[in-house]
Design a protein around this motif. Structure first.
Motif, PDB file in Angstrom:
ATOM      1  N   LEU A  60      28.891  33.698  44.867  1.00  0.00           N
ATOM      2  CA  LEU A  60      29.273  35.050  45.274  1.00  0.00           C
ATOM      3  C   LEU A  60      29.926  35.027  46.649  1.00  0.00           C
ATOM      4  CD1 LEU A  60      29.243  38.115  44.826  1.00  0.00           C
ATOM      5  CD2 LEU A  60      26.927  38.147  45.789  1.00  0.00           C
ATOM      6  N   VAL A  61      29.336  34.301  47.579  1.00  0.00           N
ATOM      7  CA  VAL A  61      29.897  34.236  48.927  1.00  0.00           C
ATOM      8  C   VAL A  61      31.259  33.538  48.917  1.00  0.00           C
ATOM      9  CG1 VAL A  61      29.569  33.264  51.233  1.00  0.00           C
ATOM     10  CG2 VAL A  61      27.652  34.354  50.057  1.00  0.00           C
ATOM     11  N   LEU A  62      31.365  32.445  48.192  1.00  0.00           N
ATOM     12  CA  LEU A  62      32.622  31.698  48.169  1.00  0.00           C
ATOM     13  C   LEU A  62      33.745  32.495  47.519  1.00  0.00           C
ATOM     14  CD1 LEU A  62      31.333  28.119  47.263  1.00  0.00           C
ATOM     15  CD2 LEU A  62      32.342  28.852  49.435  1.00  0.00           C
ATOM     16  N   THR A  63      33.446  33.145  46.403  1.00  0.00           N
ATOM     17  CA  THR A  63      34.506  33.852  45.680  1.00  0.00           C
ATOM     18  C   THR A  63      34.829  35.194  46.308  1.00  0.00           C
ATOM     19  OG1 THR A  63      32.881  34.799  44.141  1.00  0.00           O
ATOM     20  CG2 THR A  63      33.944  32.741  43.489  1.00  0.00           C
ATOM     21  N   ALA A  64      33.817  35.985  46.615  1.00  0.00           N
ATOM     22  CA  ALA A  64      34.048  37.353  47.083  1.00  0.00           C
ATOM     23  C   ALA A  64      34.247  37.424  48.596  1.00  0.00           C
ATOM     24  CB  ALA A  64      32.893  38.257  46.665  1.00  0.00           C
ATOM     25  N   THR A  65      33.384  36.757  49.376  1.00  0.00           N
ATOM     26  CA  THR A  65      33.504  36.853  50.834  1.00  0.00           C
ATOM     27  C   THR A  65      34.714  36.068  51.334  1.00  0.00           C
ATOM     28  OG1 THR A  65      31.087  36.991  50.957  1.00  0.00           O
ATOM     29  CG2 THR A  65      32.289  36.639  53.019  1.00  0.00           C
ATOM     30  N   LEU A  66      34.749  34.786  51.035  1.00  0.00           N
ATOM     31  CA  LEU A  66      35.870  33.972  51.497  1.00  0.00           C
ATOM     32  C   LEU A  66      37.161  34.346  50.781  1.00  0.00           C
ATOM     33  CD1 LEU A  66      34.200  30.461  51.932  1.00  0.00           C
ATOM     34  CD2 LEU A  66      34.480  32.317  53.595  1.00  0.00           C
ATOM     35  N   GLY A  67      37.063  34.569  49.470  1.00  0.00           N
ATOM     36  CA  GLY A  67      38.254  34.999  48.741  1.00  0.00           C
ATOM     37  C   GLY A  67      38.737  36.352  49.199  1.00  0.00           C
ATOM     38  N   GLY A  68      37.805  37.259  49.461  1.00  0.00           N
ATOM     39  CA  GLY A  68      38.182  38.583  49.945  1.00  0.00           C
ATOM     40  C   GLY A  68      38.853  38.520  51.303  1.00  0.00           C
ATOM     41  N   TRP A 175      44.464  45.433  43.736  1.00  0.00           N
ATOM     42  CA  TRP A 175      43.025  45.313  43.538  1.00  0.00           C
ATOM     43  C   TRP A 175      42.713  44.746  42.155  1.00  0.00           C
ATOM     44  CZ3 TRP A 175      38.096  47.040  45.506  1.00  0.00           C
ATOM     45  CH2 TRP A 175      38.099  47.326  46.876  1.00  0.00           C
ATOM     46  N   ILE A 176      43.380  45.243  41.135  1.00  0.00           N
ATOM     47  CA  ILE A 176      43.129  44.757  39.786  1.00  0.00           C
ATOM     48  C   ILE A 176      43.444  43.266  39.685  1.00  0.00           C
ATOM     49  CG2 ILE A 176      43.901  44.887  37.375  1.00  0.00           C
ATOM     50  CD1 ILE A 176      44.288  47.900  37.814  1.00  0.00           C
ATOM     51  N   GLY A 177      44.597  42.864  40.244  1.00  0.00           N
ATOM     52  CA  GLY A 177      44.979  41.464  40.172  1.00  0.00           C
ATOM     53  C   GLY A 177      43.978  40.549  40.848  1.00  0.00           C
ATOM     54  N   PHE A 178      43.578  40.892  42.069  1.00  0.00           N
ATOM     55  CA  PHE A 178      42.611  40.045  42.756  1.00  0.00           C
ATOM     56  C   PHE A 178      41.246  40.111  42.089  1.00  0.00           C
ATOM     57  CE2 PHE A 178      39.303  39.515  46.066  1.00  0.00           C
ATOM     58  CZ  PHE A 178      39.467  38.149  46.259  1.00  0.00           C
ATOM     59  N   ALA A 179      40.851  41.288  41.608  1.00  0.00           N
ATOM     60  CA  ALA A 179      39.547  41.422  40.974  1.00  0.00           C
ATOM     61  C   ALA A 179      39.440  40.554  39.728  1.00  0.00           C
ATOM     62  CB  ALA A 179      39.276  42.882  40.621  1.00  0.00           C
ATOM     63  N   VAL A 180      40.526  40.430  38.973  1.00  0.00           N
ATOM     64  CA  VAL A 180      40.513  39.555  37.805  1.00  0.00           C
ATOM     65  C   VAL A 180      40.263  38.111  38.223  1.00  0.00           C
ATOM     66  CG1 VAL A 180      41.953  38.556  35.981  1.00  0.00           C
ATOM     67  CG2 VAL A 180      41.910  41.031  36.321  1.00  0.00           C
ATOM     68  N   LEU A 181      40.988  37.644  39.229  1.00  0.00           N
ATOM     69  CA  LEU A 181      40.792  36.276  39.708  1.00  0.00           C
ATOM     70  C   LEU A 181      39.373  36.077  40.236  1.00  0.00           C
ATOM     71  CD1 LEU A 181      44.165  35.692  41.603  1.00  0.00           C
ATOM     72  CD2 LEU A 181      43.551  34.940  39.290  1.00  0.00           C
ATOM     73  N   LEU A 182      38.875  37.067  40.975  1.00  0.00           N
ATOM     74  CA  LEU A 182      37.526  36.979  41.530  1.00  0.00           C
ATOM     75  C   LEU A 182      36.487  36.858  40.418  1.00  0.00           C
ATOM     76  CD1 LEU A 182      36.205  39.336  44.355  1.00  0.00           C
ATOM     77  CD2 LEU A 182      34.740  38.476  42.546  1.00  0.00           C
ATOM     78  N   MET A 183      36.611  37.693  39.392  1.00  0.00           N
ATOM     79  CA  MET A 183      35.614  37.684  38.327  1.00  0.00           C
ATOM     80  C   MET A 183      35.691  36.426  37.459  1.00  0.00           C
ATOM     81  SD  MET A 183      33.788  40.215  38.953  1.00  0.00           S
ATOM     82  CE  MET A 183      33.871  41.720  39.934  1.00  0.00           C
TER      83      MET A 183
END
Length: 259
Positions: A60-68, A175-183
């Motif tokens: 979660l931290v790697l994908t959402a925090t660092l990715g965000g 947002w949709i584009g990044f959210a897809v990659l994040l998920m």
């Protein structure tokens, strides 16, 4: 059961902070906004750790925090993928012109969005789609509210959703584009549950439902943002409301089901 006191306590504190938000203004509201995000990220990371172990919390931290943070830094510098925008100085310390609190907001909401999608959909691709759509639709509430508080501003906020000026439609597409990659990344890395779903996921699902319902109410009644209340009710509702009949589903959703 004793170990679940922490996420439930954090959730209660988060709810109280959000209830208090419309009663504040100015710098006090900005500080409360930062506190709310900190409570939210503490909730999601601690819940991920308790429900699915260290691997899930790290994912979660790697994908959402660092990715965000990465996507926000790129966005501020280049205008891609959200459009050309800039942050004010009201949200605390910044790195590469991005307030450090911003990627924590991605972390806070990515986790309940993913867990809710596990209940709604059975196949990997559908789960990614539902989680990404729900997370992106949350921004239909978030961005108009934050722009109204002058926390950030778009240089060219057109075209916009009817009744929601100041936020370009291209932002939601980003947002949709990044959210897809994040998920996709989160679903692949988070691992399986370590406890029964009704017990372990209940705090996160409660947060997801509360976020939707409270956002509709706050925008419609307390924040004088009726258009974003209506858009958010429909768009986020499409991802959130199918969860309601699945809350008693006894089947344990597994993150590594075949696509």
């Amino acid at each position: 059961m004793r170990r679940w006191w922490l996420p439930w306590t954090l959730l209660a504190a988060l709810v109280l902070a959000q209830i208090w938000y419309p009663l504040t203004e100015g710098d006090a509201r900005a500080r409360l906004t930062v506190l709310t995000v900190l409570l939210g990220v503490a909730f999601s990371v601690s819940h991920a750790l308790l429900a699915r172990g260290p691997r899930a919390a790290a994912a979660l931290v790697l994908t959402a925090t660092l990715g965000g943070f990465a996507v926000e830094a790129i966005g501020v510098a280049t205008g891609f993928p959200f459009g050309s925008y800039e942050y004010s100085g009201r949200l605390g310390p910044r790195l590469l012109d991005v307030p450090l609190i911003i990627p924590l907001a991605w972390t806070w909401m990515a986790w309940p969005a993913w867990l809710a999608a596990l209940r709604v959909a059975r196949r990997r691709a559908a789960r990614v789609a539902v989680a990404a759509a729900g997370l992106a639709a949350w921004d239909v509430f978030l961005d108009p509210q934050m722009v109204a508080e002058d926390y950030w501003v778009w240089r060219d906020p057109v075209p916009a959703l009817p009744g929601v000026p100041g936020v370009p439609i291209g932002n939601y597409l980003g947002w949709i584009g990044f959210a897809v990659l994040l998920m996709i990344a989160l679903g692949a890395a988070a691992g399986r549950a370590t406890a029964g779903p009704e017990r372990s996921d209940a705090p996160a699902l409660a947060l997801w439902l509360w976020t939707y319902a409270s956002s509709v109410l706050a925008h419609a009644v307390f924040l004088s943002l009726p258009a974003s209340a209506a858009w958010g009710a429909v768009l986020m509702g499409a991802a959130v409301l199918p969860l309601l009949p699945r809350l008693r589903d006894p089947l344990l959703p597994r993150l590594r089901d075949p696509a």
